[in-house]
Design an enzyme around this catalytic site. Structure first.
Site, short mmCIF file in Angstrom:
data_model
loop_
_atom_site.label_atom_id
_atom_site.label_comp_id
_atom_site.label_asym_id
_atom_site.label_seq_id
_atom_site.Cartn_x
_atom_site.Cartn_y
_atom_site.Cartn_z
N ASP A 1 -61.57 8.63 -49.06
CA ASP A 1 -60.34 8.87 -49.82
C ASP A 1 -60.66 8.95 -51.31
O ASP A 1 -60.88 7.92 -51.93
CB ASP A 1 -59.36 7.75 -49.54
CG ASP A 1 -57.99 7.98 -50.12
OD1 ASP A 1 -57.82 8.92 -50.93
OD2 ASP A 1 -57.06 7.23 -49.79
N ASP B 1 -53.39 13.03 -44.98
CA ASP B 1 -54.38 12.16 -44.37
C ASP B 1 -54.56 12.54 -42.91
O ASP B 1 -53.60 12.96 -42.26
CB ASP B 1 -53.95 10.69 -44.45
CG ASP B 1 -54.16 10.07 -45.82
OD1 ASP B 1 -54.54 10.79 -46.77
OD2 ASP B 1 -53.95 8.85 -45.94
N TYR C 1 -48.80 2.41 -40.90
CA TYR C 1 -49.59 2.60 -42.12
C TYR C 1 -48.66 2.74 -43.33
O TYR C 1 -48.90 2.14 -44.38
CB TYR C 1 -50.47 3.84 -41.97
CG TYR C 1 -51.29 4.17 -43.17
CD1 TYR C 1 -52.40 3.41 -43.51
CD2 TYR C 1 -50.99 5.27 -43.97
CE1 TYR C 1 -53.18 3.72 -44.62
CE2 TYR C 1 -51.76 5.59 -45.08
CZ TYR C 1 -52.85 4.81 -45.39
OH TYR C 1 -53.61 5.12 -46.49
#
Length: 112
Positions: free
Chosen positions: A37, A94, A13
């Site tokens: 997000d 995250d 990622y």
């Protein structure tokens, strides 16, 4: 799915974001994934919506850099990183949740 797979997905990622590589984004996420997000905003549902979200993010020229270790528990991985972009000061955490196939089915971004 083992811890090493989850950590590898997080590093993939980071690479995808830093290189604006939509192919890697598609590889990481399940077709029916959900991205929130930041947390509390309207989620992006499905790979097409998620790709649109990342197209906009990549267009800003922002880069991201992992801060510290990836933390894994159950089917999830959490990781802190810095957003590197002039005039922006965001240090999110995250959380990825994975399905049995090893694809991200949910990403939630906690901004800081």
């Amino acid at each position: 799915m083992d811890k090493q797979h989850k950590i590898a997905a997080v590093h993939k990622y980071m690479e995808a974001f830093s290189n604006a590589d939509m192919g890697l984004i598609r590889e990481i996420y399940a077709d029916d994934a959900v991205v929130e997000d930041p947390v509390g905003s309207e989620p992006y549902v499905g790979i097409d919506a998620i790709v649109g979200f990342y197209e906009e993010a990549f267009a800003t020229g922002a880069k991201i850099a992992l801060v510290g270790d990836v933390r894994c528990a159950g089917n999830a991985a959490a990781f802190a990183f810095d957003v590197i972009m002039e005039g922006v000061d965001i240090s999110p955490i995250d959380v990825f949740e994975f399905n049995e196939a090893g694809k991200v089915v949910q990403m939630r971004a906690y901004w800081g």
